[in-house]
Design an enzyme around this catalytic site. Structure first.
Site, PDB file in Angstrom:
ATOM      1  N   ASP A  13      25.187  73.742  57.632  1.00 26.54           N
ATOM      2  CA  ASP A  13      25.680  73.678  59.002  1.00 26.54           C
ATOM      3  C   ASP A  13      27.038  74.356  59.122  1.00 26.54           C
ATOM      4  O   ASP A  13      27.927  74.157  58.284  1.00 26.54           O
ATOM      5  CB  ASP A  13      25.796  72.204  59.413  1.00 26.54           C
ATOM      6  CG  ASP A  13      26.187  72.011  60.860  1.00 26.54           C
ATOM      7  OD1 ASP A  13      25.499  72.561  61.733  1.00 26.54           O
ATOM      8  OD2 ASP A  13      27.179  71.313  61.113  1.00 26.54           O
ATOM      9  N   GLU A  55      24.135  78.843  58.736  1.00 27.67           N
ATOM     10  CA  GLU A  55      24.411  79.068  60.152  1.00 27.67           C
ATOM     11  C   GLU A  55      25.753  79.792  60.245  1.00 27.67           C
ATOM     12  O   GLU A  55      26.810  79.184  60.055  1.00 27.67           O
ATOM     13  CB  GLU A  55      24.467  77.735  60.898  1.00 27.67           C
ATOM     14  CG  GLU A  55      24.769  77.883  62.377  1.00 27.67           C
ATOM     15  CD  GLU A  55      25.033  76.549  63.056  1.00 27.67           C
ATOM     16  OE1 GLU A  55      24.709  76.438  64.258  1.00 27.67           O
ATOM     17  OE2 GLU A  55      25.563  75.627  62.410  1.00 27.67           O
ATOM     18  N   HIS A  76      17.751  74.206  67.450  1.00 29.33           N
ATOM     19  CA  HIS A  76      17.991  72.840  67.885  1.00 29.33           C
ATOM     20  C   HIS A  76      19.268  72.690  68.707  1.00 29.33           C
ATOM     21  O   HIS A  76      19.496  71.644  69.314  1.00 29.33           O
ATOM     22  CB  HIS A  76      18.072  71.924  66.664  1.00 29.33           C
ATOM     23  CG  HIS A  76      19.219  72.256  65.751  1.00 29.33           C
ATOM     24  ND1 HIS A  76      19.353  73.494  65.174  1.00 29.33           N
ATOM     25  CD2 HIS A  76      20.275  71.527  65.335  1.00 29.33           C
ATOM     26  CE1 HIS A  76      20.446  73.505  64.424  1.00 29.33           C
ATOM     27  NE2 HIS A  76      21.031  72.327  64.506  1.00 29.33           N
TER      28      HIS A  76
END
Length: 562
Positions: free
Chosen positions: A205, A247, A314
């Site tokens: 992340d 990411e 998401h």
């Protein structure tokens, strides 16, 4: 071409499916999805053709940020099950040939994490340096926050000690100090734990924030990328086939560093936010040029790296790398109402409603996704054409329960509606009309189209492994490209416009591979057409609005079934 080569780097032609356990399937009727329910739906994913499941956070959490505020990196949210349930799910998925990657969220913790609860009480706490503090009053940092509609600074005063702690995201998510060797050790131990349990890697992340050392004792970590290299080395020592999917929403020249450059020794894969945003601009304009230009601007990467391609993820559908004018074009086309937009930079919508439910256009976009060079990543519900809940806050609009049947609560749970983790979508894209059970029985459904698309993609390693070239032609709405791997070539053509067009492609080139293509008939992998190349090597295709073709050039040594 040896098909056996593709198993060496399994992730280069994988099909990744992202899901949140709590919104996927509830097995015990408490209104929250769980690992036991997920295990019951593994065969559905295997039938679809999924080869890798990406699990959103399932760790203990106060749940103020949908699980991304973690209180224990080794635990399992008790609402979702136990470690035993996780292991049973992993065993079941692996039996069906599906790998699992888990969210690695280590750039911050919850402010309820025991480390921070100790650190905030005293400057002498053994965990004080696990976080980033300052004693002087911070300047205005309103332009540095990740969520501008939620926070106005990246520093918050802790009254107990009179110092400020750093948080790039919400104030209840204090940043970890990765310059501290003890923090780096804790991150490695957490990774090692889940690798031992059986995961096959991690989706990392917010990688740039994860490596951020502003305000820390940065002399302990001269180059943050050295830490990322250490993480990769640790991962590969524990599991040589495990991956890091990162990411990194930055310009290409900066992204390249996070892959490790020529050495390919940092992230294994990285999401391509640049191409995704260009694709939406091309769809809005019905002009393939922005997408083609983005693809052409990609840096050449090591063959041991890969791009991860997606239509929707998401989070918000961010458009932050477009200019203000370009962003407004996409907003006008796909999210003209303010309630459809979020953070001033993105959309809180899924694809089918953005395209007004145009089934042909939706199929064209997914055909495009699977044809572009990289590994496709799907977000749960995309395969059946789920919509969004515009009444939900921010990114929660697309994190609604999976729609399994047309029955109560969309077949997600037997609980009372008030007990559900979030409301099931109603209306045009509600479960009565859009659900997996109905889609399975309909041979013309999006679900069955996606299953066919995935099957063809898996049969065509050229798409994940091959060299990519854009083919010149004169129709602005059309993207034509080819993917070539050794002696295998596929021609891929997509009409992003609503009007019928005729495309002429000169397939002759200086490459020996295509030198003798004149007169050949091409194999249509998604339809029943029989396109033929002229004796001069020109391929003429008539395309309807939002039409698409996957055409394989036959080769005598190719042993694949047509």
């Amino acid at each position: 071409m040896r098909i056996t080569d593709t198993s060496d780097l399994w992730w280069k032609n994988a099909v990744v499916y992202c899901l949140d356990v709590e919104t996927f399937f509830d097995s015990d009727g408490d209104g929250v999805g769980d690992f036991a329910g997920l295990a019951q739906r593994v065969d559905y994913l295997a039938e679809l053709g999924v080869t890798c499941i990406w699990l959103m956070p399932f760790y203990p959490t106060p749940d103020r940020d949908d699980g991304y505020d973690i209180t224990d990196f080794y635990g399992v949210d008790e609402r979702l099950g136990t470690h035993g349930d996780v292991v049973e799910f992993l065993r079941t998925a692996k039996d069906r040939g599906i790998r699992i990657i888990a969210d690695l969220v280590v750039n911050h913790t919850s402010d309820s994490h025991p480390w921070f609860e100790s650190a905030r009480k005293s400057t002498d706490s053994p965990y004080r340096d696990f976080y980033v503090w300052r004693s002087d009053t911070p300047p205005d940092t309103s332009k540095e926050v990740a969520f501008p509609d939620q926070e106005d600074a990246i520093w918050t005063l802790e009254e107990t000690t009179g110092e400020w702690y750093q948080h790039r995201f919400y104030k209840h998510q204090p940043d970890l100090n990765v310059a501290n060797p003890k923090v780096r050790d804790e991150i490695a131990k957490a990774m090692g734990f889940w690798l031992q349990v059986g995961v096959d890697g991690f989706r990392v992340d917010a990688v740039p924030y994860f490596l951020e050392t502003t305000g820390t004792q940065a002399d302990e970590l001269p180059d943050p990328h050295e830490f990322l290299k250490d993480v990769r080395r640790f991962l590969n020592r524990r599991n040589g086939q495990a991956i890091l999917l990162g990411e990194v929403n930055l310009p290409y020249e900066e992204q390249y560093k996070f892959l490790g450059g020529e050495n390919a020794d940092e992230l294994t894969m990285m999401f391509d936010f640049i191409v995704m945003q260009a694709m939406y601009l091309s769809l809005a304009r019905q002009d393939a040029s922005p997408l083609a230009e983005a693809l052409d601007s990609r840096p050449a990467i090591n063959p041991d790296n890969q791009w991860a391609m997606f239509v929707r993820n998401h989070d918000e559908l961010t458009l932050d790398k477009l200019s203000a004018e370009e962003r407004q074009e996409v907003f006008a086309a796909f999210g003209p109402e303010e309630r459809m937009q979020v953070f001033g930079r993105g959309l809180k919508r899924r694809l089918p409603p953005m395209l007004d439910g145009d089934a042909q256009r939706v199929r064209m976009v997914y055909s495009l996704l699977f044809s572009l060079p990289g590994t496709p990543v799907l977000f749960y519900g995309e395969e059946i054409g789920m919509g969004e809940d515009l009444d939900a806050d921010g990114r929660m609009a697309v994190r609604t329960p999976m729609q399994w049947t047309g029955g109560r609560n969309g077949g997600f749970s037997t609980a009372d509606e008030a007990e559900l983790v979030s409301p099931v979508i109603t209306g045009e894209y509600g479960a009565e009309r859009v659900n997996a059970a109905r889609s399975r029985r309909d041979p013309e459904s999006l679900l069955n189209f996606m299953a066919k698309l995935i099957r063809r993609y898996r049969e065509c390693p050229e798409l994940g492994w091959g060299r990519f070239d854009i083919l010149e032609q004169s129709v602005p709405s059309v993207l034509a490209h080819r993917c070539t791997w050794e002696a295998a070539t596929i021609i891929l053509v997509h009409n992003l416009g609503s009007e019928p067009v005729t495309v002429s492609l000169d397939l002759t080139s200086s490459e020996r591979l295509l030198a003798d293509i004149g007169g050949l008939s091409l194999l249509d992998l998604l339809g029943d057409t029989t396109p033929r190349v002229s004796d001069e090597g020109v391929l003429e295709l008539e395309l309807q609005g939002y039409d698409y073709r996957w055409l394989r050039i036959p080769h005598p040594d190719d042993r694949r079934l047509p």
